[in-house]
Scaffold this active site. Structure first.
Site, PDB file in Angstrom:
ATOM      1  CB  SER A 145      -0.955  -0.074   1.204  1.00  0.00           C
ATOM      2  OG  SER A 145      -2.022   0.817   1.049  1.00  0.00           O
ATOM      3  CG  ASP A 221      -7.376  -3.383  -2.031  1.00  0.00           C
ATOM      4  OD1 ASP A 221      -7.968  -2.535  -1.348  1.00  0.00           O
ATOM      5  OD2 ASP A 221      -6.133  -3.495  -2.085  1.00  0.00           O
ATOM      6  CG  HIS A 254      -5.601  -2.840   1.201  1.00  0.00           C
ATOM      7  ND1 HIS A 254      -5.000  -2.584  -0.003  1.00  0.00           N
ATOM      8  CD2 HIS A 254      -5.018  -1.969   2.082  1.00  0.00           C
ATOM      9  CE1 HIS A 254      -4.100  -1.617   0.130  1.00  0.00           C
ATOM     10  NE2 HIS A 254      -4.093  -1.231   1.394  1.00  0.00           N
TER      11      HIS A 254
END
Lengths: 276, 276
Positions: A145, A221, A254
């Protein structure tokens, strides 16, 4: 460096160390996994950069990377995601200040005083690792991320420095998404021309090295469309002929459950480049 | 059952479910990993019992067991460690009350009303799992610390019910150590004769089945001498000729770093028995 945690795992040692960072002006924690190795051996190092809200703990407790690092004989280094401490500037939002350093060097007050995670990860941290651990100078970098973006810019801005780069669910075009626009305007100021030096998609056209990039992205996600947009990066890589492997995985989100599912392949990808 | 979390991992699904337990008189969370499988298949189930202070979360986020369960085609079920809720009796200590159910049926007030984790894990939970998931009736059981003891007594008290049993760093003789004496006197009362039905070492001589037991124990575990004492159990197993494999591992502590290092071998041990 002072060791504050020590655990045996997969035949090696998972430590957490605390040190005074002269660069950041605060104490920092860093997690270091050292696999079992022969006396006197120097091992290559994979740096892992975590995402928003994380500390040095998330990767070492949840990703399950140590068994693969042990198998391949590589050291894993996972720093914190921002400077820390009572005198470090902060913001109540989860995506700014503590836990949200974005791996850049801030230029704006009050952030510029401590928020220099780019220099820390690129210079101060490797010097410490190579001085205190059985580490060679072979380095690679990956992250998740916000940390995936950190890994991308570290590699793109420093040709020859890293043997490999990969990312899970990375931010790729911070200038074009809310997380990035908020962080960049706060840390770097409102002049968007300044942002181009810290935006992976913008940096791709300036890359002096065609280092292959591996990106894994989950299709389930929640941040895929509003914040991540890996296709923006993929289109730019395609236009430039930059080698990119972007794998989109149905059903994955995620979380670290996604990272745990593919971390073995990432460590193998890095090890292959580090041992080449 | 209401699903409150769903994550894809290693090709399967890691869910967390909430249900009303009639037996415990409260809502309970339970984590269930279901690997990828053929339509209509029924898969064997490994139950995991966690230790003091844990919830259903610790095992699924830290042990890295899902990849092995996916490889072997087994379901993993990890319940919480006690009843929960505002009207459930508690104690400020970490080793009593919430998070410390000890997998027994309490007989003393105020605990007897909700603290029936033995019946819950043995009866109510498997019935739910077999009704709501693609689970066969083949079951095995393992756990850590307090949960390692839970796994041992579940298997020892119920011949033929479990295909395999194993434990990490288990309490083995609760009647002889502070954690166990505190819990047993509180939940079962001061009459130590009543404790023998809930003490793995005492139960071993009554076992009607010679089910082989696998125990892994770290030598750097701070609880080894004061609370765990696996040699007490090993001596009794030796005296009785009960098949026990006790492996003592230099340098490993009581944490999930130890569990993560050997969970693959435990899942393989269970899978072999479950598929036999």
């Amino acid at each position: 460096m002072k060791q504050i945690e020590s655990h045996r795992i997969s035949g090696g040692n998972q430590g957490v160390w605390r040190h005074q960072s002269n660069l950041l002006g605060c104490e920092m924690n860093v997690a270091v996994f050292v696999p079992e190795h022969e006396e006197g051996a120097r091992l290559p190092v994979i740096y892992w950069l975590s995402g928003l809200t994380c500390s040095e703990q998330n990767f070492i407790t949840k990703a399950g990377a140590q068994r693969y690092a042990a198998e391949h004989g590589v050291i894993l280094v996972a720093p914190d995601t921002s400077p820390r401490g009572e005198d470090v500037a902060d913001d109540p939002a989860y995506d700014l200040g503590l836990g949200a350093g974005f791996y850049l060097n801030a230029t704006q007050a009050p952030w510029a005083k401590h928020f220099r995670m780019y220099d820390y990860v690129l210079e101060e941290l490797p010097a410490l690792i190579e001085a205190h651990f059985p580490a060679s100078y072979r380095r690679s970098i990956m992250g998740h991320s916000m940390g995936g973006h950190g890994a991308l810019i570290m590699a793109l801005k420093n040709p020859g420095r890293f043997a490999a780069v990969s990312a899970f669910s990375p931010i790729v075009a911070p200038s074009q998404v809310p997380w990035g626009r908020k962080a960049f305007s706060t840390y770097l100021g409102e002049d968007e021309a300044e942002w181009r030096d810290w935006d992976a998609t913008a940096l791709l056209s300036k890359a002096q090295e065609r280092l292959p990039i591996l990106i894994d992205q989950g299709e389930a996600d929640d941040f895929l469309e509003p914040q991540l947009k890996p296709w923006v990066f993929a289109e730019e890589a395609d236009r430039l002929g930059h080698p990119l492997t972007l794998r989109r995985h149905q059903g994955y989100d995620h979380s670290y459950y996604f990272i745990a599912s593919f971390i073995g392949e990432h460590v193998a990808w890095h090890a292959k480049a580090l041992m080449a």
